[in-house]
Design a protein around this motif. Structure first.
Motif, PDB file in Angstrom:
ATOM      1  N   ALA A 189       0.826  -1.209   0.000  1.00 36.53           N
ATOM      2  CA  ALA A 189       0.000   0.000   0.000  1.00 36.53           C
ATOM      3  C   ALA A 189       0.859   1.257   0.000  1.00 36.53           C
ATOM      4  CB  ALA A 189      -0.930  -0.003   1.212  1.00 36.53           C
ATOM      5  N   GLN A 190       1.993   1.197   0.695  1.00 33.89           N
ATOM      6  CA  GLN A 190       2.870   2.363   0.760  1.00 33.89           C
ATOM      7  C   GLN A 190       3.530   2.658  -0.579  1.00 33.89           C
ATOM      8  OE1 GLN A 190       5.431   1.223   4.000  1.00 33.89           O
ATOM      9  NE2 GLN A 190       4.151   2.218   5.535  1.00 33.89           N
ATOM     10  N   GLN A 191       3.560   1.680  -1.461  1.00 33.58           N
ATOM     11  CA  GLN A 191       4.171   1.878  -2.778  1.00 33.58           C
ATOM     12  C   GLN A 191       3.144   2.029  -3.896  1.00 33.58           C
ATOM     13  OE1 GLN A 191       7.783  -0.771  -3.352  1.00 33.58           O
ATOM     14  NE2 GLN A 191       6.912  -1.742  -1.539  1.00 33.58           N
ATOM     15  N   GLU A 192       1.874   1.799  -3.574  1.00 34.35           N
ATOM     16  CA  GLU A 192       0.850   1.758  -4.616  1.00 34.35           C
ATOM     17  C   GLU A 192       0.684   3.075  -5.356  1.00 34.35           C
ATOM     18  OE1 GLU A 192      -3.770   0.353  -5.215  1.00 34.35           O
ATOM     19  OE2 GLU A 192      -3.156   1.216  -3.309  1.00 34.35           O
ATOM     20  N   ALA A 193       0.707   4.194  -4.635  1.00 34.38           N
ATOM     21  CA  ALA A 193       0.497   5.486  -5.283  1.00 34.38           C
ATOM     22  C   ALA A 193       1.538   5.742  -6.367  1.00 34.38           C
ATOM     23  CB  ALA A 193       0.526   6.610  -4.247  1.00 34.38           C
ATOM     24  N   GLY A 194       2.767   5.279  -6.125  1.00 36.35           N
ATOM     25  CA  GLY A 194       3.827   5.473  -7.105  1.00 36.35           C
ATOM     26  C   GLY A 194       3.620   4.696  -8.389  1.00 36.35           C
ATOM     27  N   LEU A 195       2.789   3.658  -8.342  1.00 34.86           N
ATOM     28  CA  LEU A 195       2.499   2.899  -9.556  1.00 34.86           C
ATOM     29  C   LEU A 195       1.608   3.705 -10.496  1.00 34.86           C
ATOM     30  CD1 LEU A 195       1.802  -0.616  -8.003  1.00 34.86           C
ATOM     31  CD2 LEU A 195       3.931   0.236  -8.977  1.00 34.86           C
ATOM     32  N   ASP A 196       0.711   4.508  -9.932  1.00 34.50           N
ATOM     33  CA  ASP A 196      -0.155   5.359 -10.751  1.00 34.50           C
ATOM     34  C   ASP A 196       0.515   6.680 -11.109  1.00 34.50           C
ATOM     35  OD1 ASP A 196      -2.491   3.737 -10.950  1.00 34.50           O
ATOM     36  OD2 ASP A 196      -2.967   4.201  -8.872  1.00 34.50           O
ATOM     37  N   TYR A 197       1.291   7.211 -10.170  1.00 32.10           N
ATOM     38  CA  TYR A 197       1.910   8.527 -10.370  1.00 32.10           C
ATOM     39  C   TYR A 197       3.394   8.471 -10.018  1.00 32.10           C
ATOM     40  CZ  TYR A 197      -3.036   9.727 -10.132  1.00 32.10           C
ATOM     41  OH  TYR A 197      -4.387   9.775 -10.338  1.00 32.10           O
ATOM     42  N   PRO A 198       4.232   8.067 -10.972  1.00 32.71           N
ATOM     43  CA  PRO A 198       5.675   7.974 -10.699  1.00 32.71           C
ATOM     44  C   PRO A 198       6.336   9.320 -10.435  1.00 32.71           C
ATOM     45  CG  PRO A 198       5.059   6.709 -12.663  1.00 32.71           C
ATOM     46  CD  PRO A 198       3.889   7.566 -12.306  1.00 32.71           C
ATOM     47  N   SER A 199       5.719  10.420 -10.879  1.00 33.03           N
ATOM     48  CA  SER A 199       6.331  11.736 -10.710  1.00 33.03           C
ATOM     49  C   SER A 199       5.252  12.804 -10.589  1.00 33.03           C
ATOM     50  CB  SER A 199       7.238  12.059 -11.905  1.00 33.03           C
ATOM     51  OG  SER A 199       6.456  12.255 -13.080  1.00 33.03           O
ATOM     52  N   LEU A 200       5.658  13.993 -10.180  1.00 31.86           N
ATOM     53  CA  LEU A 200       4.724  15.115 -10.095  1.00 31.86           C
ATOM     54  C   LEU A 200       4.179  15.474 -11.473  1.00 31.86           C
ATOM     55  CD1 LEU A 200       6.569  17.454  -7.552  1.00 31.86           C
ATOM     56  CD2 LEU A 200       4.672  15.890  -7.113  1.00 31.86           C
ATOM     57  N   ARG A 201       5.000  15.327 -12.472  1.00 26.80           N
ATOM     58  CA  ARG A 201       4.554  15.631 -13.834  1.00 26.80           C
ATOM     59  C   ARG A 201       3.421  14.699 -14.253  1.00 26.80           C
ATOM     60  NH1 ARG A 201       8.998  16.130 -18.506  1.00 26.80           N
ATOM     61  NH2 ARG A 201       9.640  17.757 -17.039  1.00 26.80           N
ATOM     62  N   ASP A 202       3.500  13.430 -13.846  1.00 25.91           N
ATOM     63  CA  ASP A 202       2.438  12.480 -14.187  1.00 25.91           C
ATOM     64  C   ASP A 202       1.111  12.892 -13.559  1.00 25.91           C
ATOM     65  OD1 ASP A 202       3.596  10.204 -15.784  1.00 25.91           O
ATOM     66  OD2 ASP A 202       4.999  10.210 -14.116  1.00 25.91           O
ATOM     67  N   ILE A 203       1.167  13.457 -12.360  1.00 27.43           N
ATOM     68  CA  ILE A 203      -0.065  13.922 -11.715  1.00 27.43           C
ATOM     69  C   ILE A 203      -0.696  15.037 -12.540  1.00 27.43           C
ATOM     70  CG2 ILE A 203      -0.998  15.095  -9.678  1.00 27.43           C
ATOM     71  CD1 ILE A 203       1.050  13.620  -7.999  1.00 27.43           C
ATOM     72  N   SER A 204       0.117  15.984 -12.981  1.00 25.16           N
ATOM     73  CA  SER A 204      -0.415  17.113 -13.756  1.00 25.16           C
ATOM     74  C   SER A 204      -0.934  16.668 -15.121  1.00 25.16           C
ATOM     75  CB  SER A 204       0.665  18.185 -13.928  1.00 25.16           C
ATOM     76  OG  SER A 204       1.721  17.721 -14.748  1.00 25.16           O
ATOM     77  N   LYS A 205      -0.356  15.611 -15.680  1.00 24.64           N
ATOM     78  CA  LYS A 205      -0.810  15.114 -16.981  1.00 24.64           C
ATOM     79  C   LYS A 205      -2.109  14.328 -16.853  1.00 24.64           C
ATOM     80  CE  LYS A 205       2.288  13.148 -19.571  1.00 24.64           C
ATOM     81  NZ  LYS A 205       3.435  12.281 -19.955  1.00 24.64           N
ATOM     82  N   THR A 206      -2.353  13.751 -15.676  1.00 28.23           N
ATOM     83  CA  THR A 206      -3.537  12.919 -15.472  1.00 28.23           C
ATOM     84  C   THR A 206      -4.709  13.700 -14.903  1.00 28.23           C
ATOM     85  OG1 THR A 206      -2.083  11.024 -15.038  1.00 28.23           O
ATOM     86  CG2 THR A 206      -4.389  10.804 -14.385  1.00 28.23           C
ATOM     87  N   ILE A 207      -4.435  14.560 -13.928  1.00 23.10           N
ATOM     88  CA  ILE A 207      -5.482  15.325 -13.248  1.00 23.10           C
ATOM     89  C   ILE A 207      -5.427  16.767 -13.745  1.00 23.10           C
ATOM     90  CG2 ILE A 207      -6.482  15.949 -11.029  1.00 23.10           C
ATOM     91  CD1 ILE A 207      -6.260  12.949 -11.417  1.00 23.10           C
ATOM     92  N   PRO A 208      -6.415  17.216 -14.524  1.00 26.33           N
ATOM     93  CA  PRO A 208      -6.343  18.547 -15.156  1.00 26.33           C
ATOM     94  C   PRO A 208      -6.300  19.716 -14.178  1.00 26.33           C
ATOM     95  CG  PRO A 208      -8.527  17.563 -15.440  1.00 26.33           C
ATOM     96  CD  PRO A 208      -7.644  16.492 -14.897  1.00 26.33           C
TER      97      PRO A 208
END
Length: 350
Positions: A189-208
């Motif tokens: 569980a502690q590593q799960e978030a990194g599977l969806d969002y490896p970087s801050l840039r990935d968050i901005s590309k996924t969540i408008p």
């Protein structure tokens, strides 16, 4: 307060604990793709009360409507979300056309389905990017911890925190300390978030509602973030099957190397992953084995048939290596990103 040695204080033994855990599992909602919105509405109100009520209150304030209207609006979104989420869980990643077809097959004879076209399905999924990730035109479910992390980052940014490439590791450490899951699953569980969002840039590309400054490496928010239901309503981090013990989400798969550990009964080999993304996660692989008459089981039940579950439950859904690997050898395999019955978070050093 009763003393620890008070004879009236009952201490739960192994047998009692097994009975309690079995009763708790029996109360879990069944994972099936059929569209049953009225049942889901009851579950959200009765079993997810705190987060549901907080989400209704946010919607009331944001839209300026009364509680009844806010509750009806939220339940409409939640039932659509749950319908799609379960279908992806059971049938795997799908594009809008295939997903719409599978939703039609799971329609309620009296109510039909809440979507009239594949474009309507695509628009809904695209508008709920916190829940449904789009990769190569296929939709997948996002992990629970990834959803929680996104909402946490939004809160921190609105609270005045600065989040960038230099301090994100500290933010993640603090986030992981507050993850409440079974101890067996904590490492994963502690590593799960990194599977969806490896970087801050990935968050901005996924969540408008997020933006990323390449120059400073800093994460930011758009003005619309405060009005976003998916970023502010906690119920979307706790949908009906989020904590289901028998959930096996076929839409969430990753490739990794696994190191053989040991073989246990019945014909089950255990591996530890050797990959930075999910280091320490354990996988259990059940091998195909013919019956005494030489034929493979055809009913899809039991751990030896190797066909994988069709209802989203059970430990069989792993792509198996063709040959058994001696200790120390590695095998390429696919592991579901989130399943309590198949992947257990355990440190391989223990």
């Amino acid at each position: 307060m009763d003393a620890p040695n008070d004879p009236q204080v009952k201490v739960e033994g192994p047998a009692e604990r097994q009975v309690r855990q079995r009763e708790e599992r029996m109360q879990l909602p069944k994972i099936e793709v059929k569209y049953v919105p009225e049942e889901w509405k009851v579950l959200y109100k009765e079993q997810h009360t705190e987060k549901f009520n907080a989400s209704v209150e946010f919607l009331q304030t944001m839209m300026g409507i009364n509680r009844e209207e806010a509750e009806e609006t939220l339940l409409d979104i939640l039932t659509k979300t749950t319908f799609i989420e379960i279908n992806l869980m059971v049938n795997g990643a799908q594009d809008a056309e295939k997903l719409f077809g599978n939703l039609l097959e799971a329609k309620n004879e009296e109510l039909g389905i809440p979507f009239s076209s594949q474009q309507e399905v695509a628009d809904f999924c695209d508008g709920m990017s916190l829940i449904f990730r789009k990769e190569s035109n296929e939709y997948r479910n996002a992990g629970v911890q990834g959803r929680r992390l996104v909402q946490e980052l939004k809160k921190r940014l609105r609270g005045g925190d600065s989040i960038d490439e230099d301090n994100i590791h500290q933010v993640l450490e603090e986030f992981c300390e507050n993850i409440e899951v079974d101890e067996r699953l904590k490492n994963f569980a502690q590593q799960e978030a990194g599977l969806d969002y490896p970087s801050l840039r990935d968050i901005s590309k996924t969540i408008p509602e997020f933006n990323y400054d390449k120059t400073t490496g800093r994460l930011g928010l758009s003005p619309d973030a405060d009005k976003s239901l998916m970023l502010n309503a906690p119920i979307f981090t706790d949908t009906i099957h989020s904590s289901h013990e028998k959930k096996l989400d076929r839409s969430r798969t990753i490739s990794a190397l696994a190191i053989y550990s040991k073989t246990t009964y019945p014909d089950c080999q255990r591996f530890f992953t050797d990959d930075e993304k999910i280091r320490g996660v354990e996988a259990r692989i059940f091998w195909k084995r013919p019956r005494q008459d030489g034929n493979m089981p055809q009913n899809g039940n039991g751990p030896q048939n190797g066909n994988g579950p069709q209802n989203g439950n059970g430990p069989q859904n792993v792509n198996r290596p063709k040959t058994r690997n001696p200790p120390g050898k590695t095998a390429a395999m696919n592991c579901p990103r989130k399943t309590t019955s198949q992947i257990k978070a355990r440190n391989p050093q223990n």
